[in-house]
Design an enzyme around this catalytic site. Structure first.
Site, PDB file in Angstrom:
ATOM      1  CB  CYS A   1      44.642  53.981  29.198  1.00 48.07           C
ATOM      2  SG  CYS A   1      44.238  52.152  28.701  1.00 48.07           S
TER       3      CYS A   1
ATOM      4  CB  CYS B   1      45.841  49.528  31.219  1.00 49.87           C
ATOM      5  SG  CYS B   1      46.933  50.892  30.375  1.00 49.87           S
TER       6      CYS B   1
ATOM      7  CB  CYS C   1      46.150  47.928  27.589  1.00 49.80           C
ATOM      8  SG  CYS C   1      45.121  49.288  27.595  1.00 49.80           S
TER       9      CYS C   1
ATOM     10  CG  ASP D   1      55.666  56.518   2.915  1.00 49.73           C
ATOM     11  OD1 ASP D   1      55.041  56.917   2.095  1.00 49.73           O
ATOM     12  OD2 ASP D   1      55.349  55.912   3.776  1.00 49.73           O
TER      13      ASP D   1
ATOM     14  CB  CYS E   1      46.469  52.627  25.956  1.00 52.30           C
ATOM     15  SG  CYS E   1      47.706  52.282  27.154  1.00 52.30           S
TER      16      CYS E   1
END
Length: 397
Positions: free
Chosen positions: A203, A205, A190, A322, A187
């Site tokens: 989730c 939360c 959280c 990259d 998440c």
């Protein structure tokens, strides 16, 4: 504005570039508030996300052209310079559809105060330039919280997008699907585990998938009123149907009926050369662009089975230096067909394909790479600067 237009014209005339970036840069240097001034008295739509910005912006532009003239950065110049150049080119257009790099979205949105913000998807992209995707989500969430008059049209199947768009005073949720989940197993609020089942996710939360008003279902989009709109796009793949679903929802918010918008979307056959098929000597070459792992997931799915593939990879500034993203792409899907590796960083790609057990050979020049294949159809997939170079070199590209 006049100085910016003159600079852009000189750039095009001398063959140095398309002029979109340098023209906007000159205008901003002379007037730092130019973007705010040019955004006034217009209905502005901003489109952002990791992938699909150019496609969705073109779809929205075609739809809104049924209402009035539209200013748009259709060349893909999506940083502040390019955004400003698009507004400068059409100063009297009552509508503007502007794709914006997600890194610059907070600043651009603060300047133009959009009526609608379309948030497509969020995933890792060019780590050396953009940074970690969760930091991008937090920046977008903070910016959206400062736009009380903006309607945010967002893909509720994307965890990071939902987290950012939840800060909006008014959100229109679209279930457009999300195949790439590699950046949202935890998440963003959280760090707890995100539980998923089909398109539904949640989730502990409290962050969870909102109920969508618009839903992509195969070739159809279901509207909030329960009607079905047949997309019947000429662009391939589910990812383009997802872009279309978000474009329909945004266009509807601005007064374009879904069936009218869908008819306009069917006129699109390629996006700046992407998906276009061209003839070169003995070959029929379809041009594809893929820039990051999420984009590659979709591109690999639309490649014709058993058709030879040329893969071109560069690592210039616009691509990101990259290349670690190569190891997140499931190149194993290319097994069993002729594959040619090319581009400035073809050696890096060759190492990755060896680990994926994909038989291939290398050819430094991308155009010559096509010629090494037997006559017939060829799929050519390239990242940003490699694609741009190839489009310029191939006849009809």
């Amino acid at each position: 504005m006049a100085a910016g237009r003159l600079t852009a014209w000189l750039s095009r005339s001398s063959g140095l570039g398309r002029g979109g970036m340098i023209g906007g840069r000159v205008t901003l240097a002379l007037d730092p508030l130019a973007l705010r001034r040019l955004g006034r008295e217009r209905t502005v739509v901003l489109v952002t996300g990791t992938n699909g910005k150019t496609t969705t912006s073109l779809m929205l532009t075609r739809a809104l052209e049924t209402l009035a003239e539209v200013a748009a950065n259709s060349d893909g110049a999506n940083m502040p310079d390019g955004v400003l150049a698009a507004l400068t080119a059409r100063p009297d257009a009552p509508y503007a559809v502007l794709e914006v790099d997600e890194t610059y979205l907070p600043w651009v949105a603060d300047q133009v105060r959009p009526a609608v913000l379309v948030l497509l998807n969020l995933s890792r992209d060019q780590l050396d330039r953009v940074g970690e995707v969760r930091a991008t989500e937090r920046d977008l969430r903070a910016a959206i919280g400062t736009l009380p008059g903006t309607v945010v049209v967002a893909n509720c199947d994307d965890v990071l997008v939902t987290s950012a768009a939840s800060a909006a005073a008014k959100a229109v949720w679209v279930s457009a699907g999300c195949r790439w989940t590699g950046d949202s197993t935890a998440c963003p609020r959280c760090e707890g585990r995100v539980a998923t089942h089909d398109r539904h996710w949640s989730c502990g939360c409290g962050l969870a998938r909102p109920e969508p008003g618009w839903t992509l279902d195969g070739e159809f989009v279901r509207t909030p009123g329960g009607r079905q709109v047949d997309l019947d796009l000429r662009l391939p793949g589910e990812v383009n149907r997802a872009n279309a679903a978000l474009a329909l929802a945004a266009a509807h918010r601005l007064g374009v009926p879904p069936h009218t918008a869908a008819a306009r979307l069917r006129t699109i056959t390629d996006i700046g050369g992407r998906y276009r098929t061209i003839r070169r000597s003995r070959h029929s070459v379809r041009l594809m662009l893929a820039k990051n792992p999420a984009g590659w997931v979709e591109t690999l799915r639309v490649l014709d089975e058993d058709t030879p593939v040329v893969v071109a990879v560069n690592a210039q500034e616009a691509d990101g230096r990259d290349l670690s993203w190569l190891w997140d792409v499931h190149f194993e899907r290319l097994r069993g067909r002729p594959v040619v590796v090319t581009g400035e960083r073809g050696a890096d790609l060759s190492v990755r394909l060896c680990y994926a057990e994909v038989a291939h050979w290398a050819e430094p020049d991308p155009v010559t790479a096509i010629d090494t294949l037997p006559p017939g159809a060829v799929e050519l997939v390239a990242n940003y600067t490699a694609f741009r170079e190839l489009v310029g070199r191939l006849p009809g590209g």
